[in-house]
Design an enzyme around this catalytic site. Structure first.
Site, short mmCIF file in Angstrom:
data_model
loop_
_atom_site.label_atom_id
_atom_site.label_comp_id
_atom_site.label_asym_id
_atom_site.label_seq_id
_atom_site.Cartn_x
_atom_site.Cartn_y
_atom_site.Cartn_z
N ASP A 101 0.83 -1.21 0.00
CA ASP A 101 0.00 0.00 0.00
C ASP A 101 0.87 1.26 0.00
OD1 ASP A 101 -2.07 -1.75 0.43
OD2 ASP A 101 -2.18 -1.34 2.59
N1 URA Z 1 -1.29 -5.80 4.14
C1 URA Z 1 -1.70 -4.53 4.15
O1 URA Z 1 -2.68 -4.18 4.81
N2 URA Z 1 -1.00 -3.64 3.41
C2 URA Z 1 0.09 -3.97 2.69
O2 URA Z 1 0.69 -3.11 2.04
C3 URA Z 1 0.49 -5.31 2.70
C4 URA Z 1 -0.20 -6.21 3.45
#
Ligand code: URA
Length: 229
Positions: A101
């Site tokens: 993310d």
């Molecule tokens: N889980 C999440 O919530 N975000 C990420 O970037 C990777 C795994």
């Protein structure tokens, strides 16, 4: 490889732009001007375009310390993409192995080898990943049990696969996952009534983020590291 394809792979220009560049007599192969896109470039030939020697991107395997605020996409209207942190001639040929993310930092693998990345991301491979999470509220032993039993994520019918939650201190934990659902770690903590304040990926399979890499930095994987997958 055809000369027009070589030009577009080495520089990122379109085939149409490559054809125009060739017609302008701006390209030499081993010192000879070539105007035809169909010309077959010999292996190890020296191709020069507008006085700049070109190089094709060979098989590429990188680890990056993804910085916060960057996106795992080739283009984004709002945010800096992870590829803008790389010093490679044509990053459009590369892809990230899965995604992190915008607000997640840590280990990101980048390659142009689709089979290799598929071996890491395909659900049936169940490649383990380790995330370091900082939480808004205190962690409990009940959370550890809930992660191990499988959680019901909002909007999903199937429980999450058993995951290990390793408590480091009251508001910090390592999460060991074998699947990669959308925003999975954040949604798992939401399912037990907590909130992730910061998230950092430490490990993918047997590969750990190199502590020498500062956010935004990357390095080539070694032969042994590539062979881990
Ligand atoms: N889980 C999440 O919530 N975000 C990420 O970037 C990777 C795994």
């Amino acid at each position: 490889m055809r000369l027009d394809r070589y030009l577009s792979e080495a520089t990122g220009m379109s085939r149409k732009e490559a054809t125009k560049t060739l017609h302008r007599e701006d390209v030499t192969v081993d010192g000879v001007v070539h105007k035809k896109g169909a010309f077959q470039v010999p292996e190890d030939a020296l191709v020069i375009c507008n006085n700049v020697p070109l190089k094709l991107l060979g098989p590429t395997y990188l680890m990056m310390h993804k910085p916060l605020g960057s996106v795992c996409a080739n283009d984004d209207p709002l945010h800096r993409t992870v590829f803008t942190y790389l010093d490679v001639p044509n990053p459009d040929k590369l892809h990230t192995v899965g995604r992190l993310d915008l607000d997640t930092s840590g280990l990101l693998l980048i390659t142009n080898d689709g089979q290799w990345s598929h071996r890491i991301t395909a659900p049936k491979q169940q490649c383990p990943k380790v995330y370091h999470a900082w939480l808004a509220d205190p962690l409990t032993e009940a959370d550890v049990a809930a992660f191990a039993a499988g959680l019901q994520l909002r909007g999903e019918a199937k429980l999450t696969a058993p995951a290990k939650l390793e408590i480091i201190n009251e508001r910090e934990a390592l999460v060991h996952l074998h699947e990669g659902r959308y925003h999975q770690v954040r949604r798992m903590f939401a399912a037990v009534g907590n909130k992730v304040e910061q998230l950092h990926r430490e490990q993918v399979g047997g590969l750990k983020l190199d502590p020498a890499l500062a956010p935004g930095e990357s390095r080539a994987l070694t032969t042994e590291e590539i062979a881990l997958f």
